[in-house]
Write a protein that holds these residues in place. Sequence first.
Motif, PDB file in Angstrom:
ATOM      1  N   ARG A 176      -7.895  76.302 -22.121  1.00 19.07           N
ATOM      2  CA  ARG A 176      -9.324  76.484 -21.740  1.00 19.07           C
ATOM      3  C   ARG A 176      -9.641  75.361 -20.435  1.00 19.07           C
ATOM      4  O   ARG A 176     -10.420  76.062 -19.306  1.00 19.07           O
ATOM      5  CB  ARG A 176      -9.975  75.610 -22.911  1.00 19.07           C
ATOM      6  CG  ARG A 176     -10.263  76.803 -24.063  1.00 19.07           C
ATOM      7  CD  ARG A 176     -10.903  76.032 -25.158  1.00 19.07           C
ATOM      8  NE  ARG A 176     -11.149  77.308 -26.198  1.00 19.07           N
ATOM      9  CZ  ARG A 176     -11.794  76.666 -27.452  1.00 19.07           C
ATOM     10  NH1 ARG A 176     -11.860  75.163 -27.647  1.00 19.07           N
ATOM     11  NH2 ARG A 176     -12.012  77.397 -28.308  1.00 19.07           N
ATOM     12  N   GLN A 177      -8.910  74.392 -20.168  1.00 12.13           N
ATOM     13  CA  GLN A 177      -9.063  73.583 -18.767  1.00 12.13           C
ATOM     14  C   GLN A 177      -8.723  74.354 -17.792  1.00 12.13           C
ATOM     15  O   GLN A 177      -9.115  74.292 -16.740  1.00 12.13           O
ATOM     16  CB  GLN A 177      -8.306  72.364 -19.128  1.00 12.13           C
ATOM     17  CG  GLN A 177      -8.770  71.378 -20.160  1.00 12.13           C
ATOM     18  CD  GLN A 177      -9.924  70.632 -19.658  1.00 12.13           C
ATOM     19  OE1 GLN A 177     -10.420  70.597 -18.498  1.00 12.13           O
ATOM     20  NE2 GLN A 177     -11.195  70.625 -20.685  1.00 12.13           N
ATOM     21  N   LYS A 184     -12.594  76.425 -17.989  1.00 16.18           N
ATOM     22  CA  LYS A 184     -13.447  75.560 -17.576  1.00 16.18           C
ATOM     23  C   LYS A 184     -13.887  75.864 -16.082  1.00 16.18           C
ATOM     24  O   LYS A 184     -15.256  75.777 -16.063  1.00 16.18           O
ATOM     25  CB  LYS A 184     -12.822  74.389 -17.468  1.00 16.18           C
ATOM     26  CG  LYS A 184     -13.659  73.256 -16.929  1.00 16.18           C
ATOM     27  CD  LYS A 184     -12.854  71.721 -17.011  1.00 16.18           C
ATOM     28  CE  LYS A 184     -13.657  70.665 -16.716  1.00 16.18           C
ATOM     29  NZ  LYS A 184     -13.257  69.316 -16.601  1.00 16.18           N
ATOM     30  N   GLU A 197     -18.114  76.216 -15.378  1.00 19.87           N
ATOM     31  CA  GLU A 197     -18.901  75.587 -14.254  1.00 19.87           C
ATOM     32  C   GLU A 197     -19.616  76.385 -13.613  1.00 19.87           C
ATOM     33  O   GLU A 197     -20.809  76.147 -13.068  1.00 19.87           O
ATOM     34  CB  GLU A 197     -17.828  74.523 -13.495  1.00 19.87           C
ATOM     35  CG  GLU A 197     -17.441  73.516 -14.573  1.00 19.87           C
ATOM     36  CD  GLU A 197     -16.114  72.558 -13.784  1.00 19.87           C
ATOM     37  OE1 GLU A 197     -15.587  73.093 -12.880  1.00 19.87           O
ATOM     38  OE2 GLU A 197     -15.916  71.568 -14.489  1.00 19.87           O
ATOM     39  N   ALA A 254     -20.658  73.551 -23.766  1.00 20.78           N
ATOM     40  CA  ALA A 254     -19.478  73.214 -22.955  1.00 20.78           C
ATOM     41  C   ALA A 254     -18.459  72.535 -24.046  1.00 20.78           C
ATOM     42  O   ALA A 254     -17.611  71.932 -23.497  1.00 20.78           O
ATOM     43  CB  ALA A 254     -19.860  72.661 -21.750  1.00 20.78           C
ATOM     44  N   LEU A 286     -14.755  72.979 -24.435  1.00 22.89           N
ATOM     45  CA  LEU A 286     -13.696  72.817 -23.306  1.00 22.89           C
ATOM     46  C   LEU A 286     -12.638  71.570 -23.749  1.00 22.89           C
ATOM     47  O   LEU A 286     -11.877  71.507 -23.261  1.00 22.89           O
ATOM     48  CB  LEU A 286     -14.428  72.474 -22.028  1.00 22.89           C
ATOM     49  CG  LEU A 286     -14.967  73.749 -21.503  1.00 22.89           C
ATOM     50  CD1 LEU A 286     -15.809  73.557 -20.325  1.00 22.89           C
ATOM     51  CD2 LEU A 286     -14.163  75.005 -21.320  1.00 22.89           C
TER      52      LEU A 286
END
Length: 521
Positions: A382-383, A387, A391, A425, A428
């Motif tokens: 996910r990062q 992500k 964003e 969020a 995340l």
Amino acid sequence: MAERDARIAAEADAAEARAGTSSRDAMITYLQLMIEKLKRELYGQSSERGTQKLDQLQLQLEERAAAATEDEVAAILSSNTATPRRRPVRKPFPDHLPRERVVLPAPTSCPCCGSARLSKLGEDVTETLELVPRQWKVIQTVREKFACRACETITQEPAPFHPTPRGFVGPNLLATILFEKFGQHQPLNRQSERYAREGIDLSVSTLADQVGAATSALQPLHALVAAHVLAAERLHGDDTTVPILARGKTDTGRIWTYVRDDRPFGGRDPPAALYFASKDRRQEHPDGHLRGWRGILQADAYGGYNGLYDPRRPEGTVTSALCWSHARRGFYELADIAAKARRGSAAAVSPIALEAVKRIDAIFALEREINGRSPEERIQARQEAAKPRVEELAIWLQAQRGTLSRSATVAKPIDYMLKRWDRFAAFLDDGRICLTNNAAERALRGFALGRKAWLFAGSDRGAERAAAMVTLIETAKLNGIDPQAWLADVLARIAAIPQSRLPELLPWNWRLLQDRGALAA
């Protein structure tokens, strides 16, 4: 006569042509349905429109297959030369079904020369699936008495245990009544009418008496399921309406569900669902349901959960994680061209809503690739992949919101997300959090179907009884076992089993015992 023969031939040709056209239509619809299902398996569920298309194709296939068979029969009756239509290959019947062998009488002589000297070359077997009507029986348990000639003591075996006090209904019949009522949404009056047509007089009051007794007998098992659910690190929560009969009216009550399902992040603990009933939707109900529990609650933005998120909560704060499917639905309704056409709406499709749906779908596509992995692997993926898209979506939504007036329709779903962005969020940074709350919504689907069958719950206690029984039935389904077979076995054993061995009857433990028994056999 010539004109009559020509007319008959023309009608036969027309019937055969209709049969061919209907057969091709049915085959085309069948192939379209298979293609859509394969797309779903390969690429996952992309939108509600895909689900609507599958449902529509299922209905079209049903109608066209029936029409093709009717036209085929008409063509065969009007012309002996009509060829049967091609059908999809049928799956073989399951091996576990018992086979009843019916051997047709063998010929005693040759139909050609009349000789009786016949030798068997082999055989052809045609299998036909059949259903044996339900068979009722009365089991007589005989307990013989014996007297000792030496001391005149009378000896007799103890009476057998019944699932319910003063019970006269066997566990299989009792499980059928319970599953039909709470799993198949068949009220007791309909069950009573069906039994009467089969020659069995079981009044509604008699059936209701057995349902109440069985619910009490199964209460210890319900308590174990509830303890298992409330021991989870993360829960899915949701509620739905249920009409409850009151004095001279029906009140709009609620059914609440809390689902434990750790499989999306590789958890090994068995899934389970817990249900509660209430006469309203006040905050005190979720506060009471989850009193003493701490963890992650995946739910919608209903304000009744705010007490759980309060930092001053004595038991500790519950972490909130919101549902992306719920947020996406607000945009999708503004971008669904097909639904607007069906309603005859002249409103234009919102380009902002359409773009929002595409961006959210891209995040869903990434999430499907990591489903079932460990929390650590999910966080890393996910990062790296999700992500940046999340964003970008936040920046894009803020920019679009700045160009809209307060009364703009698409402003509502945008505000819904931006005002709660930290909770959207949260996935995340925690691999245990799912992107959606679909597990809880699926768990409530049975009540949505049941409302059309039983119309309302008879009382507050009736709603609570339904919640308790559906807890057991839905938990059995989540663990991949037949709820009716499990209930029958549990009801046959629960009266005699020691309290310390009750966990053996839980669906996940019961399944392991059944699997071991099948392997041993």
